[in-house]
Scaffold this motif. Structure first.
Motif, PDB file in Angstrom:
ATOM      1  N   ARG A 154       0.872  -1.178   0.000  1.00 13.37           N
ATOM      2  CA  ARG A 154       0.000   0.000   0.000  1.00 13.37           C
ATOM      3  C   ARG A 154       0.911   1.231   0.000  1.00 13.37           C
ATOM      4  NH1 ARG A 154      -5.364   0.166   1.373  1.00 13.37           N
ATOM      5  NH2 ARG A 154      -5.191  -1.962   2.194  1.00 13.37           N
ATOM      6  N   LYS A 155       0.802   2.033  -1.038  1.00 11.56           N
ATOM      7  CA  LYS A 155       1.714   3.165  -1.200  1.00 11.56           C
ATOM      8  C   LYS A 155       1.755   4.054   0.035  1.00 11.56           C
ATOM      9  CE  LYS A 155       2.441   7.348  -3.980  1.00 11.56           C
ATOM     10  NZ  LYS A 155       2.083   8.091  -5.202  1.00 11.56           N
ATOM     11  N   GLU A 156       0.601   4.401   0.560  1.00 11.71           N
ATOM     12  CA  GLU A 156       0.512   5.294   1.716  1.00 11.71           C
ATOM     13  C   GLU A 156       1.311   4.755   2.899  1.00 11.71           C
ATOM     14  OE1 GLU A 156      -2.939   6.362   5.036  1.00 11.71           O
ATOM     15  OE2 GLU A 156      -3.388   5.082   3.311  1.00 11.71           O
ATOM     16  N   ALA A 157       1.144   3.474   3.195  1.00  8.85           N
ATOM     17  CA  ALA A 157       1.819   2.873   4.341  1.00  8.85           C
ATOM     18  C   ALA A 157       3.316   2.769   4.100  1.00  8.85           C
ATOM     19  CB  ALA A 157       1.230   1.491   4.625  1.00  8.85           C
ATOM     20  N   PHE A 158       3.695   2.351   2.900  1.00 10.54           N
ATOM     21  CA  PHE A 158       5.108   2.188   2.561  1.00 10.54           C
ATOM     22  C   PHE A 158       5.865   3.491   2.754  1.00 10.54           C
ATOM     23  CE2 PHE A 158       8.560   2.473  -0.497  1.00 10.54           C
ATOM     24  CZ  PHE A 158       9.210   1.260  -0.369  1.00 10.54           C
ATOM     25  N   LEU A 159       5.333   4.577   2.224  1.00 12.20           N
ATOM     26  CA  LEU A 159       6.031   5.859   2.314  1.00 12.20           C
ATOM     27  C   LEU A 159       6.037   6.396   3.739  1.00 12.20           C
ATOM     28  CD1 LEU A 159       4.842   7.598  -0.980  1.00 12.20           C
ATOM     29  CD2 LEU A 159       7.040   6.484  -0.518  1.00 12.20           C
ATOM     30  N   ALA A 160       4.944   6.199   4.466  1.00 13.15           N
ATOM     31  CA  ALA A 160       4.894   6.679   5.847  1.00 13.15           C
ATOM     32  C   ALA A 160       5.924   5.977   6.722  1.00 13.15           C
ATOM     33  CB  ALA A 160       3.496   6.488   6.431  1.00 13.15           C
ATOM     34  N   ALA A 161       6.236   4.709   6.395  1.00 10.61           N
ATOM     35  CA  ALA A 161       7.229   3.953   7.168  1.00 10.61           C
ATOM     36  C   ALA A 161       8.655   4.191   6.665  1.00 10.61           C
ATOM     37  CB  ALA A 161       6.904   2.462   7.110  1.00 10.61           C
ATOM     38  N   GLY A 162       8.812   5.044   5.669  1.00  8.29           N
ATOM     39  CA  GLY A 162      10.148   5.392   5.204  1.00  8.29           C
ATOM     40  C   GLY A 162      10.684   4.581   4.055  1.00  8.29           C
TER      41      GLY A 162
END
Length: 281
Positions: A154-162
């Motif tokens: 999930r793009k949103e989760a991936f980017l939020a986790a760095g």
């Protein structure tokens, strides 16, 4: 035609021959991040695959090159592929349906079939048999790791986790991201009916990969695990002979950055990680 929900992101360096086989197999859209290839990859892709979004990094960024592709993706989900892997027909539509139906799911780990004989990858087998059980709001066994070439995120989760980090750089980069996602409350699960194919070439530098494995095991522990785990992994490297010793030596220049980014995991995530390790995962 329905709007795409999944973008395929490939990071590659000097693997033009493999890409000529696999790029036609990827459903579009596709983003290829070239890690400074010197074999003509960029020019070939521009000429023969104009529908592929090519990003020339200009240098070898390692696994974090995938972060560029994720940021550029215009879809809610991203499927990673190596230059020698591809997704089975219909797999990404199925993955998108699963992610749509499970809003806490950040990483879907697929069934990865290796080589022309299509044997199950050992990591997929470990995920299928995960001792963490199934959570009611996830579509399959809970996991705390994955194979990048067999994962839809999930793009949103991936980017939020760095995303992937350049302390690890390459090889074993999934572990730190997996535990960070879990620490943020996201779920990771294995889904057996989403299939990826991986036809790896013979390793060009098997000893170098063993060194990276030793180095990155220690660095990942420094980033997120209790000091006793750091000590155990360091001792394991010492017992590993010259390869382990070289891995430890190569970890030393990266230690200041690892220490600067160190934070221990929530108790529940650390306990789950230990449960996996006790079971051999």
């Amino acid at each position: 035609m329905s709007e795409a929900r999944v973008t395929v992101v490939v990071a590659s360096k000097d693997r033009l021959r493999a890409l000529t086989r696999t790029l036609p197999m990827h459903p579009r859209p596709v983003i290829l991040v070239d890690n400074g290839s010197t074999d003509g990859t960029a020019g070939f892709v521009r000429r023969h695959f104009p529908d592929v979004h090519l990003v020339e990094a200009g240098t070898n960024l390692g696994a974090p090159a995938r972060n560029i592709g994720v940021r550029l993706a215009g879809t809610p989900y991203v499927a990673f592929a190596d230059d020698d892997s591809w997704w089975a027909p219909g797999a990404l539509e199925r993955a998108a349906d699963v992610l749509d139906a499970h809003p806490r799911l950040a990483v879907l780990g697929a069934r990865v079939l290796v080589g022309p004989e299509e044997r199950l990858d050992p990591v997929s087998e470990q995920m299928r048999d995960s001792p963490l059980g199934m959570e009611p709001d996830l579509p399959g066994p809970s996991v705390l790791g994955f194979l990048a070439c067999g994962a839809v995120v999930r793009k949103e989760a991936f980017l939020a986790a760095g995303g992937f980090d350049d302390v690890i750089f390459f090889f074993g980069e999934e572990e730190r991201l997996a535990v960070d996602l879990a620490a943020r409350g996201w779920g990771l699960a294995y889904v057996d009916d989403v299939v990826a194919h991986h036809h790896p070439a013979r390793a060009r530098d098997p000893r170098g990969r063993q060194v990276l494995a030793a180095r990155n095991s220690v660095l990942t522990a420094v980033l997120r695990r209790p000091w006793r785990v750091v000590a155990r992994r360091s001792f394991d490297a010492l017992r590993g002979g010259p390869v382990g010793w070289e891995g430890l030596r190569s970890a030393v220049p990266r230690l200041p950055r690892a220490l600067a980014e160190r934070r221990e995991l929530p108790r529940a995530v650390e306990q789950a990680r230990r449960r996996l390790e006790r079971s051999g995962g």
